[in-house]
Design a protein around this motif. Sequence first.
Motif, PDB file in Angstrom:
ATOM      1  N   GLY A   1       0.957  -1.036   0.011  1.00  0.00           N
ATOM      2  CA  GLY A   1      -0.045   0.088  -0.187  1.00  0.00           C
ATOM      3  C   GLY A   1       0.969   1.235   0.146  1.00  0.00           C
ATOM      4  N   GLY A   2       0.124   2.282   0.432  1.00  0.00           N
ATOM      5  CA  GLY A   2       0.987   3.669   0.306  1.00  0.00           C
ATOM      6  C   GLY A   2       0.972   4.200  -1.023  1.00  0.00           C
ATOM      7  N   GLY A   3       0.388   3.874  -2.132  1.00  0.00           N
ATOM      8  CA  GLY A   3       0.491   4.533  -3.524  1.00  0.00           C
ATOM      9  C   GLY A   3       1.802   4.433  -4.044  1.00  0.00           C
ATOM     10  N   ARG A   4       2.410   5.381  -4.640  1.00  0.00           N
ATOM     11  CA  ARG A   4       3.810   5.481  -5.400  1.00  0.00           C
ATOM     12  C   ARG A   4       4.878   5.962  -4.281  1.00  0.00           C
ATOM     13  NH1 ARG A   4       7.506   4.345  -8.345  1.00  0.00           N
ATOM     14  NH2 ARG A   4       8.851   5.909  -9.400  1.00  0.00           N
ATOM     15  N   VAL A   5       4.439   6.500  -3.219  1.00  0.00           N
ATOM     16  CA  VAL A   5       5.531   6.698  -1.963  1.00  0.00           C
ATOM     17  C   VAL A   5       5.805   5.329  -1.371  1.00  0.00           C
ATOM     18  CG1 VAL A   5       5.997   7.351   0.187  1.00  0.00           C
ATOM     19  CG2 VAL A   5       5.210   9.128  -1.667  1.00  0.00           C
ATOM     20  N   GLY A   6       4.661   4.582  -1.191  1.00  0.00           N
ATOM     21  CA  GLY A   6       4.892   3.158  -0.858  1.00  0.00           C
ATOM     22  C   GLY A   6       5.647   2.199  -1.721  1.00  0.00           C
ATOM     23  N   GLU A   7       5.724   2.348  -2.930  1.00  0.00           N
ATOM     24  CA  GLU A   7       6.101   1.716  -4.027  1.00  0.00           C
ATOM     25  C   GLU A   7       7.489   2.048  -3.649  1.00  0.00           C
ATOM     26  OE1 GLU A   7       6.779   1.709  -8.595  1.00  0.00           O
ATOM     27  OE2 GLU A   7       4.737   1.772  -7.949  1.00  0.00           O
ATOM     28  N   LEU A   8       7.981   3.084  -3.521  1.00  0.00           N
ATOM     29  CA  LEU A   8       9.164   3.631  -3.383  1.00  0.00           C
ATOM     30  C   LEU A   8      10.110   3.120  -2.079  1.00  0.00           C
ATOM     31  CD1 LEU A   8       8.896   7.260  -5.049  1.00  0.00           C
ATOM     32  CD2 LEU A   8      10.133   5.451  -6.020  1.00  0.00           C
ATOM     33  N   ILE A   9       9.159   3.163  -1.190  1.00  0.00           N
ATOM     34  CA  ILE A   9       9.822   2.773   0.049  1.00  0.00           C
ATOM     35  C   ILE A   9       9.953   1.319   0.026  1.00  0.00           C
ATOM     36  CG2 ILE A   9       8.957   1.955   2.636  1.00  0.00           C
ATOM     37  CD1 ILE A   9       7.657   4.605   2.866  1.00  0.00           C
ATOM     38  N   ARG A  10       9.137   0.614  -0.681  1.00  0.00           N
ATOM     39  CA  ARG A  10       9.312  -0.752  -0.632  1.00  0.00           C
ATOM     40  C   ARG A  10      10.671  -1.353  -1.513  1.00  0.00           C
ATOM     41  NH1 ARG A  10       4.111  -0.557  -0.662  1.00  0.00           N
ATOM     42  NH2 ARG A  10       3.909  -0.750  -2.825  1.00  0.00           N
ATOM     43  N   ARG A  11      10.971  -0.588  -2.656  1.00  0.00           N
ATOM     44  CA  ARG A  11      11.893  -0.607  -3.448  1.00  0.00           C
ATOM     45  C   ARG A  11      13.375  -0.425  -2.840  1.00  0.00           C
ATOM     46  NH1 ARG A  11      11.973   2.662  -8.982  1.00  0.00           N
ATOM     47  NH2 ARG A  11      10.289   1.137  -9.349  1.00  0.00           N
ATOM     48  N   LEU A  12      13.487   0.802  -1.944  1.00  0.00           N
ATOM     49  CA  LEU A  12      14.525   0.974  -1.184  1.00  0.00           C
ATOM     50  C   LEU A  12      14.630  -0.094  -0.112  1.00  0.00           C
ATOM     51  CD1 LEU A  12      16.732   2.911  -0.540  1.00  0.00           C
ATOM     52  CD2 LEU A  12      15.373   4.270   0.774  1.00  0.00           C
TER      53      LEU A  12
END
Length: 179
Positions: A163-174
């Motif tokens: 979850g968390g939209g695009r920012v959540g995606e960036l958190i998961r990627r990092l």
Amino acid sequence: MTDGSTAIELSRCELREITGYAVACARPALAIFERERPDDRRPRAAIEAAQAFADGAERTRVLRDNAWAAHRAAQETRDTGQAAASDAARAAANACGAAFLHPLAKATQVKHILGSAAHAARAFELSVGDDPAVAAEHIARARAHARPIVVDVLRRYPPAPAGGGRVGELIRRLDVSLR
């Protein structure tokens, strides 16, 4: 604990290191916010307060007050259609929030560690017309900037939540790249 969370070890020194990392990730995005709102010092004040904690100041209400002020700046810029500036202000608010990382093994705590980097990456991405390559570059810099203590603390927590939209995606990627 009723939610099944377990306590983890987390020292004041580690909190300072996490906060310093969050500041280093958020600080470059200040220029985006200040370009849109040159007279609004709330995000800069948040980053300065977080840096003071990272440098040895006590964790006081000043951090929380500055985090909330930067959050209000983020809401105001979002409401006026300044999305990049909003994420830049959120990066600053998250830098203060890093000082309040809880010693609970909950996936949501990963946002305290990596949220400022993800919001800064999103701010850069939006500032150039929503180009994902720009966010990827900032995430790569954030990954390279993470000291071993940051990685060690991150690994004590479960992986970042969905979850968390695009920012959540960036958190998961990092998060994945650092583990």
